[in-house]
Design a protein around this motif. Sequence first.
Motif, PDB file in Angstrom:
ATOM      1  N   GLN A   1       0.816  -1.214   0.000  1.00 28.90           N
ATOM      2  CA  GLN A   1       0.000   0.000   0.000  1.00 28.90           C
ATOM      3  C   GLN A   1       0.847   1.261   0.000  1.00 28.90           C
ATOM      4  OE1 GLN A   1      -3.485  -0.163   0.042  1.00 28.90           O
ATOM      5  NE2 GLN A   1      -3.781   2.058  -0.001  1.00 28.90           N
ATOM      6  N   GLN A   2       2.074   1.157   0.543  1.00 27.55           N
ATOM      7  CA  GLN A   2       2.934   2.336   0.596  1.00 27.55           C
ATOM      8  C   GLN A   2       3.280   2.866  -0.790  1.00 27.55           C
ATOM      9  OE1 GLN A   2       3.903  -0.744   1.340  1.00 27.55           O
ATOM     10  NE2 GLN A   2       5.823  -1.184   0.302  1.00 27.55           N
ATOM     11  N   GLN A   3       3.151   2.035  -1.816  1.00 29.60           N
ATOM     12  CA  GLN A   3       3.489   2.473  -3.173  1.00 29.60           C
ATOM     13  C   GLN A   3       2.490   3.503  -3.706  1.00 29.60           C
ATOM     14  OE1 GLN A   3       4.086  -0.897  -5.752  1.00 29.60           O
ATOM     15  NE2 GLN A   3       5.703  -1.768  -4.477  1.00 29.60           N
TER      16      GLN A   3
ATOM     17  N   LYS B   1       7.008  14.774 -16.964  1.00 31.49           N
ATOM     18  CA  LYS B   1       7.611  13.565 -16.402  1.00 31.49           C
ATOM     19  C   LYS B   1       7.557  12.380 -17.362  1.00 31.49           C
ATOM     20  CE  LYS B   1       8.713  15.242 -12.384  1.00 31.49           C
ATOM     21  NZ  LYS B   1      10.140  15.323 -11.963  1.00 31.49           N
ATOM     22  N   MET B   2       6.605  12.392 -18.272  1.00 34.09           N
ATOM     23  CA  MET B   2       6.377  11.256 -19.173  1.00 34.09           C
ATOM     24  C   MET B   2       6.032  11.829 -20.548  1.00 34.09           C
ATOM     25  SD  MET B   2       3.760   8.101 -18.309  1.00 34.09           S
ATOM     26  CE  MET B   2       4.009   6.466 -19.012  1.00 34.09           C
ATOM     27  N   PRO B   3       7.020  12.301 -21.271  1.00 33.49           N
ATOM     28  CA  PRO B   3       6.755  13.017 -22.529  1.00 33.49           C
ATOM     29  C   PRO B   3       5.967  12.213 -23.546  1.00 33.49           C
ATOM     30  CG  PRO B   3       9.038  13.331 -21.832  1.00 33.49           C
ATOM     31  CD  PRO B   3       8.456  12.296 -20.928  1.00 33.49           C
TER      32      PRO B   3
ATOM     33  N   LEU C   1       2.195   6.073 -15.101  1.00 33.86           N
ATOM     34  CA  LEU C   1       1.283   7.204 -15.264  1.00 33.86           C
ATOM     35  C   LEU C   1       0.482   7.443 -13.988  1.00 33.86           C
ATOM     36  CD1 LEU C   1      -0.005   9.421 -16.879  1.00 33.86           C
ATOM     37  CD2 LEU C   1      -1.280   7.712 -18.186  1.00 33.86           C
ATOM     38  N   THR C   2       0.018   6.376 -13.357  1.00 31.38           N
ATOM     39  CA  THR C   2      -0.726   6.516 -12.103  1.00 31.38           C
ATOM     40  C   THR C   2       0.150   7.122 -11.012  1.00 31.38           C
ATOM     41  OG1 THR C   2      -2.090   4.593 -12.686  1.00 31.38           O
ATOM     42  CG2 THR C   2      -2.094   5.277 -10.379  1.00 31.38           C
ATOM     43  N   GLN C   3       1.394   6.674 -10.928  1.00 30.32           N
ATOM     44  CA  GLN C   3       2.305   7.222  -9.916  1.00 30.32           C
ATOM     45  C   GLN C   3       2.564   8.706 -10.141  1.00 30.32           C
ATOM     46  OE1 GLN C   3       3.178   5.876  -7.224  1.00 30.32           O
ATOM     47  NE2 GLN C   3       3.031   3.667  -7.478  1.00 30.32           N
TER      48      GLN C   3
ATOM     49  N   VAL D   1      -0.539  15.145  -7.116  1.00 27.85           N
ATOM     50  CA  VAL D   1      -1.483  15.512  -6.059  1.00 27.85           C
ATOM     51  C   VAL D   1      -0.731  15.906  -4.783  1.00 27.85           C
ATOM     52  CG1 VAL D   1      -3.350  14.664  -4.582  1.00 27.85           C
ATOM     53  CG2 VAL D   1      -3.340  14.094  -7.012  1.00 27.85           C
ATOM     54  N   GLU D   2       0.305  15.156  -4.461  1.00 24.40           N
ATOM     55  CA  GLU D   2       1.104  15.506  -3.279  1.00 24.40           C
ATOM     56  C   GLU D   2       1.737  16.885  -3.440  1.00 24.40           C
ATOM     57  OE1 GLU D   2       3.217  14.162   0.430  1.00 24.40           O
ATOM     58  OE2 GLU D   2       1.252  13.943  -0.501  1.00 24.40           O
TER      59      GLU D   2
END
Length: 295
Positions: free
Chosen positions: A30-32, A134-136, A186-188, A194-195
């Motif tokens: 879950q920490q991921q 971050k993800m061109p 992409l999710t990360q 958000v952080e």
Amino acid sequence: MSIKTVAVVCGTHGNEITGVYLMKKWQKAQQQISRSTFSTQLLQGNPKAYDINRRYVDKDLNRQFASKDLANPDLAYYEALRAKSINQILGPKGNPKTDLVIDLHTTTSNMGPTLLMPQKGVFYSRLAAYVKSKMPEAVIFCDEDHKANEDHHLLCTIGKFGVIVEVGPVPQSVLRHDVFEQSETLTQHILDFVELFNTDSVPELPTEIEAFRFVKSLKLPTDESGERIGMVHKHIQDSDFKAVKPGEPLFQLFDGGVINLDGDEALYTAFVNEAAYYDNNLATSLMRKITLQVD
């Protein structure tokens, strides 16, 4: 404004299994998907469809979340009831307990990693710019963002904010390593944004980025009886987010004829020959390339 609650929904379509296996991975670690300023909830969208290895049981779950449908007691088939249950867990739509819903999907189309945004606003434009930085290789897809949120039928729209992670190509009911990695990455990036957003630490972003805005869908050619008389032309097959100019081929007819793009502007394809859309005879979406202003 800050994002306090995030939900990552996996398996909204039962035969898009990448998200389900990411969910299983994250349940053990879950920490991921945890960050210091918000809580993250995992939810399997359509477990019954997953169990029978089908996109849906009765109807597409990701078309059940317009406010009028959620409020309609006469809609009682399986996915309508599941939508109402999810709305109670994450919503209710219009006054949700979940600030951000991230809905994970895959496609059989050659779309690469794509971020679909069904609404406009500062949060969305800054998120899109951050993801691109971050993800061109990620594509930004503005999906009917002119609509009022209450009229959107997508699951992610029950949150205060909502986005879709859409990655392909991958066959239905198949795991593919690169698609799995792109979906997770992409999710990360979304969670990282958000952080940063919550802590007012978003780095300097470009003032504008390239994006695509949905124009219309095209159907496969049929005759008067509804029988298909052609297929997606090889000119656009696997060419998602590439330009198609007026006069260039879209469909190859079985009798040897060709249907070309009409009009006077080049458009861009997406969801080209998506297998899941054959039940509605949809062949491709057409888009305009736009410049998205970053507020």
